[in-house]
Every structure is written in structure tokens, then in C-alpha cells.
Design a protein around this motif. Sequence first.
Motif, short mmCIF file in Angstrom:
data_model
loop_
_atom_site.label_atom_id
_atom_site.label_comp_id
_atom_site.label_asym_id
_atom_site.label_seq_id
_atom_site.Cartn_x
_atom_site.Cartn_y
_atom_site.Cartn_z
N VAL A 70 1.25 0.58 -18.96
CA VAL A 70 0.53 1.07 -17.77
C VAL A 70 0.52 -0.04 -16.73
N THR A 71 0.84 0.32 -15.48
CA THR A 71 0.83 -0.63 -14.37
C THR A 71 -0.18 -0.19 -13.32
N VAL A 72 -1.00 -1.13 -12.86
CA VAL A 72 -1.90 -0.89 -11.74
C VAL A 72 -1.64 -1.98 -10.70
N LEU A 73 -1.28 -1.57 -9.49
CA LEU A 73 -0.99 -2.50 -8.40
C LEU A 73 -1.84 -2.13 -7.19
N GLY A 74 -2.36 -3.15 -6.52
CA GLY A 74 -3.15 -2.90 -5.33
C GLY A 74 -3.01 -4.02 -4.33
N ASP A 75 -3.24 -3.70 -3.05
CA ASP A 75 -3.26 -4.74 -2.02
C ASP A 75 -4.22 -4.33 -0.92
N ILE A 76 -4.62 -5.31 -0.13
CA ILE A 76 -5.50 -5.07 1.02
C ILE A 76 -5.15 -6.08 2.10
N GLY A 77 -5.21 -5.63 3.35
CA GLY A 77 -4.83 -6.54 4.43
C GLY A 77 -5.09 -5.95 5.79
N GLY A 78 -4.28 -6.40 6.75
CA GLY A 78 -4.51 -6.05 8.15
C GLY A 78 -5.31 -7.15 8.82
#
Length: 263
Positions: free
Chosen positions: A197-205
Motif C-alpha cells: 500500500v502506498t500513501v503519498l501527499g504534498d502541500i504547497g503554494g
Amino acid sequence: MKRTALSVILMLAGLAPLHAADLVPAPAEPAPPPALYIGPTFAFTGYFWASALSGKSSTLPPLPPAKIDLTFGDIFKDLNGGIMGAGEFKVDRWIVLTDVMFSKVTSTAKLPGLFFSEAELRTESLTLQGDAMYRLFTNQTVDFDLGAGVRYWNLDNKLTLKSGALAPRIDHSEAEDWFDPVVAARIIAHINDTWSVTVLGDIGGFNAGSKLTYQVVGLLNYKWNENVTLHAGYRLLSVDYKNGSFLYDVRMYGPLVALTYKF
């Protein structure tokens, strides 16, 4: 010190001195730590994302932004074409992830009244992303990666109001592009040699490009063989961008399927 079989026999017969240390087996040499990767390696993933779209977007000035609430079926019937793919380059603990999405959608609608006969909206959207990540932790069960990158957006909209009895044809175009810095993390949980199982996340701006952008991807992975892995999961991608009268505050979300080939 290791003893030969003859030395042990002599000691037991009393012909050679016997020491307590001689009866203790020599400790085993520690096993070398496992290698992380034999690299470099490269993997390409082609995927299909059945994305819906909701939010607000600019239209024809000075009209206010229009509310958007489209299912994937609404988008698919007007879809002219698209490209979706990702790449992963890996050397030891260092990982470079790339992603590209391009789509072209054309929507038409008949207009009532005598001014315009028909409206046509053509939208082209390009998103490119690159992340550099470092594997902070790895064992047989879990891999944890942390890094940062940039997401590039390019939107090109063209609105055409076709002439009617009382108004001439109007063509209006808007194009915007910007870069969003992001911080990203990825967790890969290995269920067994085949499933993970893979969980990927990002946040930015962070107001450098958009006010805020983020995404979350969850995948169930099936390792078909040493080179091919199949994926099924869900993706959410959001962006809130404003520049003057141009507004693009939308969320894209829906299931996806993918196939990865490892070289």
C-alpha cells in the motif's frame, strides 16, 4: 582462538592444559547490513485518472467566476484527449519523482434568445511536477520518504460566443501559468512479497504561486513480476490560484488505475 580437533582430544586426555575459554564456541561474525538498492533504477508509470471537478473558475470578464460541479462522465464526453504518466528514478536512498498530466476539453451549449446562438469553451490544462525525496527509514515492512519539489500549472481557456441575430461573434482567451513549491512525503507499507500500500501527499503554494495547493494519493499495489506492478486507488488534487481577475479554485478527485514498468 579456534582449536583443531587434535588439540581438543589432547586436552580431554589430560595431555594439554584445559581452559574454560577453550570450551566456549567462538562468537558468530555479525551479518553485514542489507543493501538498500542496487541502483540506479528507473520505473515508468502510465495511469488513467477518472477525475471529477468542482470549485470556481473565471469566465468572460466582467462576469463573476462560475461555479463548477462536473462528474467524470460530464468531462469524459467532452474530452478531446489527454496524457498521464509518472516516472521514478532511484539511487540508494535518493529518489526523484516526476508526473505529467495534460488534457483538452471542449464543451458547447445552445444559447436562448437573439444575441448569441451557441457558446463553446475549449480548455487545455497542463500540470508538471518534480520531487526530490530521501528515504529516511526502510525495513522489510515500511519505507518512509520525505522531500520537496515544484508543481507547474498551465491553463489555456478560449470562450467563443457564436453570432446570433442581434450580436456579432465574440472570442475571448485567457492563459495563465505559475509554479508552486511543495513539500512531500510518501509511505509504502509492504503486506507481503506481492501486495503493498502506498500513501503519498504534498502541500504547497504558500502564495509563491497559488495561495494553497495540495494532493493526496492512496494506492493498492500488486507486484505482477519483477518488472511489472499494477495499481488501483484514489487521488485528490486541489489548487486555489488568483491573479487579478483570473481565478482558478478547484478540486480534482476520483479513482485511478495504473501500470508500472521497472527497467
